[in-house]
Design a protein around this motif. Structure first.
Motif, PDB file in Angstrom:
ATOM      1  N   TYR A  74      -4.058  10.363   4.895  1.00 18.50           N
ATOM      2  CA  TYR A  74      -3.941   9.693   6.192  1.00 18.50           C
ATOM      3  C   TYR A  74      -3.205   8.371   5.998  1.00 18.50           C
ATOM      4  O   TYR A  74      -3.118   7.857   4.879  1.00 18.50           O
ATOM      5  CB  TYR A  74      -5.340   9.446   6.764  1.00 18.50           C
ATOM      6  CG  TYR A  74      -5.369   9.038   8.219  1.00 18.50           C
ATOM      7  CD1 TYR A  74      -4.969   9.919   9.220  1.00 18.50           C
ATOM      8  CD2 TYR A  74      -5.792   7.780   8.602  1.00 18.50           C
ATOM      9  CE1 TYR A  74      -5.009   9.564  10.554  1.00 18.50           C
ATOM     10  CE2 TYR A  74      -5.840   7.407   9.937  1.00 18.50           C
ATOM     11  CZ  TYR A  74      -5.444   8.303  10.909  1.00 18.50           C
ATOM     12  OH  TYR A  74      -5.480   7.938  12.232  1.00 18.50           O
ATOM     13  N   ASN A  75      -2.661   7.835   7.074  1.00 19.66           N
ATOM     14  CA  ASN A  75      -1.921   6.574   7.057  1.00 19.66           C
ATOM     15  C   ASN A  75      -2.552   5.579   6.080  1.00 19.66           C
ATOM     16  O   ASN A  75      -3.662   5.097   6.304  1.00 19.66           O
ATOM     17  CB  ASN A  75      -1.908   5.988   8.470  1.00 19.66           C
ATOM     18  CG  ASN A  75      -1.143   4.672   8.568  1.00 19.66           C
ATOM     19  OD1 ASN A  75      -0.817   4.040   7.569  1.00 19.66           O
ATOM     20  ND2 ASN A  75      -0.872   4.264   9.784  1.00 19.66           N
ATOM     21  N   GLU A  94      -4.330   2.160   7.123  1.00 16.58           N
ATOM     22  CA  GLU A  94      -5.543   2.117   7.925  1.00 16.58           C
ATOM     23  C   GLU A  94      -6.788   2.147   7.051  1.00 16.58           C
ATOM     24  O   GLU A  94      -6.842   2.882   6.064  1.00 16.58           O
ATOM     25  CB  GLU A  94      -5.581   3.305   8.890  1.00 16.58           C
ATOM     26  CG  GLU A  94      -4.504   3.287   9.955  1.00 16.58           C
ATOM     27  CD  GLU A  94      -4.766   2.261  11.033  1.00 16.58           C
ATOM     28  OE1 GLU A  94      -5.909   1.754  11.103  1.00 16.58           O
ATOM     29  OE2 GLU A  94      -3.852   1.970  11.805  1.00 16.58           O
ATOM     30  N   PHE A 135     -10.611   3.241   6.338  1.00 14.00           N
ATOM     31  CA  PHE A 135     -11.559   4.277   6.761  1.00 14.00           C
ATOM     32  C   PHE A 135     -12.737   3.592   7.450  1.00 14.00           C
ATOM     33  O   PHE A 135     -13.194   2.533   7.018  1.00 14.00           O
ATOM     34  CB  PHE A 135     -12.068   5.069   5.558  1.00 14.00           C
ATOM     35  CG  PHE A 135     -12.890   6.265   5.945  1.00 14.00           C
ATOM     36  CD1 PHE A 135     -12.277   7.478   6.178  1.00 14.00           C
ATOM     37  CD2 PHE A 135     -14.261   6.169   6.104  1.00 14.00           C
ATOM     38  CE1 PHE A 135     -13.023   8.592   6.562  1.00 14.00           C
ATOM     39  CE2 PHE A 135     -15.017   7.273   6.489  1.00 14.00           C
ATOM     40  CZ  PHE A 135     -14.393   8.486   6.717  1.00 14.00           C
ATOM     41  N   GLN A 184      -8.873   6.129   0.670  1.00 13.20           N
ATOM     42  CA  GLN A 184      -8.469   4.889   1.342  1.00 13.20           C
ATOM     43  C   GLN A 184      -8.896   3.653   0.543  1.00 13.20           C
ATOM     44  O   GLN A 184     -10.014   3.598   0.025  1.00 13.20           O
ATOM     45  CB  GLN A 184      -9.074   4.809   2.747  1.00 13.20           C
ATOM     46  CG  GLN A 184      -8.397   5.716   3.773  1.00 13.20           C
ATOM     47  CD  GLN A 184      -9.065   7.062   3.885  1.00 13.20           C
ATOM     48  OE1 GLN A 184      -9.694   7.546   2.943  1.00 13.20           O
ATOM     49  NE2 GLN A 184      -8.947   7.692   5.050  1.00 13.20           N
ATOM     50  N   ASP A 196      -0.990  10.757  10.610  1.00 14.04           N
ATOM     51  CA  ASP A 196      -1.326   9.579  11.402  1.00 14.04           C
ATOM     52  C   ASP A 196      -1.773  10.056  12.778  1.00 14.04           C
ATOM     53  O   ASP A 196      -1.902  11.251  13.031  1.00 14.04           O
ATOM     54  CB  ASP A 196      -0.120   8.647  11.489  1.00 14.04           C
ATOM     55  CG  ASP A 196      -0.511   7.189  11.674  1.00 14.04           C
ATOM     56  OD1 ASP A 196      -1.683   6.920  11.988  1.00 14.04           O
ATOM     57  OD2 ASP A 196       0.354   6.319  11.517  1.00 14.04           O
ATOM     58  N   SER A 250      -7.673  10.008  14.635  1.00 13.98           N
ATOM     59  CA  SER A 250      -8.427   9.742  13.401  1.00 13.98           C
ATOM     60  C   SER A 250      -9.568  10.728  13.173  1.00 13.98           C
ATOM     61  O   SER A 250     -10.202  10.689  12.115  1.00 13.98           O
ATOM     62  CB  SER A 250      -9.003   8.319  13.435  1.00 13.98           C
ATOM     63  OG  SER A 250      -9.921   8.177  14.508  1.00 13.98           O
ATOM     64  N   TYR A 254     -10.232  12.472   9.865  1.00 16.43           N
ATOM     65  CA  TYR A 254      -9.279  11.896   8.929  1.00 16.43           C
ATOM     66  C   TYR A 254      -9.606  10.434   8.619  1.00 16.43           C
ATOM     67  O   TYR A 254      -9.818  10.055   7.474  1.00 16.43           O
ATOM     68  CB  TYR A 254      -7.851  11.968   9.484  1.00 16.43           C
ATOM     69  CG  TYR A 254      -7.065  13.158   9.012  1.00 16.43           C
ATOM     70  CD1 TYR A 254      -6.634  13.255   7.693  1.00 16.43           C
ATOM     71  CD2 TYR A 254      -6.741  14.182   9.880  1.00 16.43           C
ATOM     72  CE1 TYR A 254      -5.910  14.346   7.258  1.00 16.43           C
ATOM     73  CE2 TYR A 254      -6.018  15.280   9.461  1.00 16.43           C
ATOM     74  CZ  TYR A 254      -5.591  15.358   8.142  1.00 16.43           C
ATOM     75  OH  TYR A 254      -4.881  16.440   7.718  1.00 16.43           O
ATOM     76  N   GLY A 255      -9.602   9.608   9.663  1.00 14.65           N
ATOM     77  CA  GLY A 255      -9.690   8.174   9.459  1.00 14.65           C
ATOM     78  C   GLY A 255     -11.073   7.585   9.587  1.00 14.65           C
ATOM     79  O   GLY A 255     -11.272   6.400   9.323  1.00 14.65           O
TER      80      GLY A 255
END
Length: 362
Positions: A4-5, A8, A10, A57, A243, A246, A249-250
Motif C-alpha cells: 500500500y502507499n 501512509e 497504518f 508500513q 492506493d 484503505s 489495506y491501510g
C-alpha cells in the motif's frame, strides 16, 4: 499482497465505547454494544501490537473513537497505553464534552491531533447533531488549540449539507488546523438518509470547490482521503503499488465489543480481537477479496485506476450489499484522449507529487 502507499501510516480505528451523548441523523452505529473492561482493552491493544510487528508500513497510528470517546472512563488509560508503545494517537469526537480542563488532560496524555465533526453552519450542523451542539463543538476546538493540540474538522457530505462546504472551509481557516470531507455511508441509523447521498455530478462539484480552496488556502490543510480524489486530480501510481480505499489495506477497525471489521462503515465482522489474532483476521476471506482489486465488479472492475483508487468499498456495500460492487458515486468516465493525457501526465509528474497531493494529517 501488493504494498500500500508507503507514505501512509497504518491505522487502528479503535472504538473504545459505544456510549454517546448525541443521536446524529447519519450515525453508522448499529445495535448497542457492551463496552470492554480496561483489561479487555489492554488485551485488544496487545493483539494490535503483535499484529503491527508483522506489517510492512514504517508508521502506525491509533484513532480512538466511539460512540463518544470522552464518555469512556478508560480514555486516558488508553491514551497512555498508546503513547507508551510509541504510537501516535488521535481522538475522533463530536467535541461537545471538551472544556479547558479536558483539553489539558488530552494534551498531557500525549494526544496531539483531535478530529471534531462539523456538518456546516449552525443550522445545518444542529439539524444533524442536535440543538446547542455547534457552539459546544467550536468551543471544544478552541480549548484544544489553546493547549497546542491540533484540530481537524470533519464534515460528512450529503445533499442535506453540501451547500455548507464553503462555510466549513472558511470556518476552518480560523478555528482548525485542517479540514477533511467524508461521504455519507448509509448504514446504521444513517440508512434512512440513503436518498440524500450525493449524486456523482454533485460530488464532483464539491471536489472542484474543495480543490480550488486547497490550492489557494495556506493556513489550513485539506487532506484528500477519499479514493475518488485519485481520478479527480489524475493521480496514477507506479505498477505494483496500491492506493485509494484503505479497507483491508491501510487500516483495521475494532469495535467497542472487540468485533473486527475491514472498515467501520462496512460493518461486516470477520472475528473478535479478544478471541482471534488480528494477524489471522487480516487473512480472512473478506479481507483477501478486498485486497484483490481485480475482483471488483462493474465500472470499478473495468477501471484502469482500480489499483490506485478502488472506489469506496463502504459506499458500495451500503448501496448494494456487495463490498466488491462499483462505487455508485464515481464520476470518472474517461475517453480515449483523457486516458492518453492521464498516462502522459502521470509519467511526467511521477509518484512523489501524487503522494504529496493526497497525503496529510487526518
Amino acid at each position: 499482497m501488493r504494498p500500500y502507499n508507503p507514505g501512509e501510516a497504518f491505522f487502528l480505528q479503535w472504538h473504545i465505547t459505544d456510549a454517546c451523548n448525541l443521536k446524529c441523523a447519519h450515525c453508522y452505529r448499529e445495535l448497542p454494544k457492551a463496552d470492554l473492561s480496561l483489561h479487555g482493552l489492554e488485551s485488544v491493544f496487545a493483539n494490535f501490537r503483535a499484529f503491527r510487528a508483522t506489517l510492512p508500513q514504517k508508521k502506525a497510528r491509533v484513532q480512538i473513537t466511539g460512540g463518544e470517546p470522552l464518555l469512556s472512563k478508560n480514555l486516558f488509560a488508553v491514551l497512555d497505553m498508546v503513547a507508551g508503545a510509541g504510537f501516535q494517537s488521535r481522538i475522533l469526537t463530536n467535541g461537545t464534552l471538551i472544556d479547558g480542563a479536558t483539553a489539558k488532560r488530552i494534551a498531557r496524555h500525549g494526544c496531539r491531533i483531535v478530529q471534531i465533526s462539523i456538518e456546516g453552519d449552525r443550522e445545518a450542523h444542529e439539524s444533524i447533531r442536535g440543538a446547542g451542539t455547534f457552539d459546544k463543538s467550536i468551543a471544544g476546538a478552541t480549548a484544544l488549540r489553546r493547549e497546542g493540540v491540533q484540530v481537524t474538522f470533519a464534515m460528512t457530505l450529503s445533499r442535506a449539507n453540501m451547500k455548507d462546504v464553503p462555510r466549513v472551509l472558511e470556518l476552518a481557516r480560523t478555528q482548525a488546523d485542517r479540514v477533511s470531507f467524508h461521504r455519507l455511508v448509509a448504514c446504521g441509523s444513517g440508512r434512512k438518509l440513503a436518498t440524500t447521498a450525493l449524486r456523482p455530478h454533485e460530488l464532483r462539484r464539491v471536489f472542484r470547490f474543495v480543490w480550488g480552496f486547497r490550492r489557494r488556502a495556506k493556513s489550513v490543510e485539506v487532506p484528500l482521503r477519499d479514493p475518488l480524489w485519485k481520478p479527480f486530480i489524475g493521480c496514477d501510481g507506479p505498477a505494483g503499488i496500491v492506493d485509494g480505499c484503505s479497507a483491508a489495506y491501510g487500516g483495521i477497525c475494532v469495535d467497542a465489543d472487540g468485533s473486527v471489521y475491514p472498515c467501520r462503515r462496512m460493518p461486516v465482522g470477520v472475528g473478535n480481537a479478544l478471541a482471534d489474532s488480528l494477524s489471522g483476521l487480516w487473512r480472512a476471506p473478506l479481507m483477501e477479496s478486498l485486497r484483490d482489486r481485480d475482483l471488483l465488479k462493474g465500472s470499478c472492475g473495468r477501471c484502469s485506476l482500480r489499483w490506485h483508487c478502488g472506489g469506496c468499498r463502504a459506499v458500495a456495500y451500503a448501496r448494494s450489499g456487495d463490498p466488491l460492487a462499483a462505487d455508485p458515486q464515481c464520476f470518472y468516465r474517461p475517453g480515449l484522449v483523457e486516458k492518453t493525457l492521464r498516462r502522459v501526465s502521470s509519467a511526467l509528474r511521477g509518484w512523489r507529487s501524487c503522494d504529496a497531493a493526497t497525503s496529510g494529517g487526518g
